[in-house]
Design a protein around this motif. Structure first.
Motif, PDB file in Angstrom:
ATOM      1  N   SER A 200       0.432  -1.314   0.264  1.00 19.06           N
ATOM      2  CA  SER A 200       0.067  -0.242  -0.505  1.00 19.06           C
ATOM      3  C   SER A 200       0.990   1.675  -0.234  1.00 19.06           C
ATOM      4  O   SER A 200       0.264   2.734  -0.121  1.00 19.06           O
ATOM      5  CB  SER A 200      -1.147   0.157   1.483  1.00 19.06           C
TER       6      SER A 200
ATOM      7  N   VAL B  99      -3.240   3.695  -4.391  1.00 16.85           N
ATOM      8  CA  VAL B  99      -4.482   3.621  -4.583  1.00 16.85           C
ATOM      9  C   VAL B  99      -5.277   2.375  -5.621  1.00 16.85           C
ATOM     10  O   VAL B  99      -4.882   3.001  -6.443  1.00 16.85           O
ATOM     11  CB  VAL B  99      -5.253   4.521  -5.079  1.00 16.85           C
TER      12      VAL B  99
ATOM     13  N   TYR C 208      -0.740  13.118  -8.023  1.00 15.06           N
ATOM     14  CA  TYR C 208      -1.811  11.691  -8.643  1.00 15.06           C
ATOM     15  C   TYR C 208      -1.418  11.110  -9.592  1.00 15.06           C
ATOM     16  O   TYR C 208      -1.294  11.993 -10.484  1.00 15.06           O
ATOM     17  CB  TYR C 208      -3.196  12.166  -8.326  1.00 15.06           C
TER      18      TYR C 208
END
Length: 152
Positions: free
Chosen positions: A59, A90, A116
């Motif tokens: 993660s 994500v 992102y």
């Protein structure tokens, strides 16, 4: 000299990482463009970057990156940067991260930011990133870029 030593160390880490690549790590190269704004100026920017992310389990990740970006105005030189990023994975295809490092060239100052990155295919990704550049003698700037890259 200290600025150059830090940049050289980060560059060495990025260049050496393919030899150290372990399963779960990932290199990347990208092109990007966007807007740099501050002190009443708004200018387009275009650049390229390369780096490597190390997995920290399922993660999280940390990585290093080098880049060259050009403000698209006459007289501006390519601004180089070396830095790191850390973040969370994500879902199966996304990476949300914070970034920080140092730029050198016409401006020698630190930056921080966030971004992102999302895989569009197994190896192609798109990203959006924000950086805040702390410039001592001129005033701070903000950069907003989007990019497309290849992960390997």
């Amino acid at each position: 000299m200290k600025k150059f030593a830090v940049a050289a160390a980060l560059l060495s880490a990025v260049v050496a990482t393919p030899a150290l690549a372990a399963p779960g790590g990932e290199g990347h190269v990208e092109v990007r463009g966007g807007l740099i704004t501050g002190n009443g100026q708004d200018e387009a920017t275009l650049g390229a970057a390369a780096g490597y992310d190390f997995d920290l389990g399922s993660s999280a990740f940390v990585g290093a990156e080098i880049a060259g970006d050009k403000v698209l105005v006459d007289g501006a030189n390519v601004q180089f940067s070396a830095g790191g990023r850390a973040g969370a994975k994500v879902g199966a295809n996304g990476k949300l991260y914070v970034t920080g490092g140092y730029t050198f060239g016409d401006v020698d100052d630190p930056y921080v930011g966030a971004g992102y990155q999302h895989k569009l295919t197994q190896n192609v990704y798109a990203k959006g990133e924000y950086r805040h550049q702390f410039i001592d003698n001129f005033g701070d700037f903000d950069t907003f870029v989007v990019g497309v890259g290849f992960a390997f």
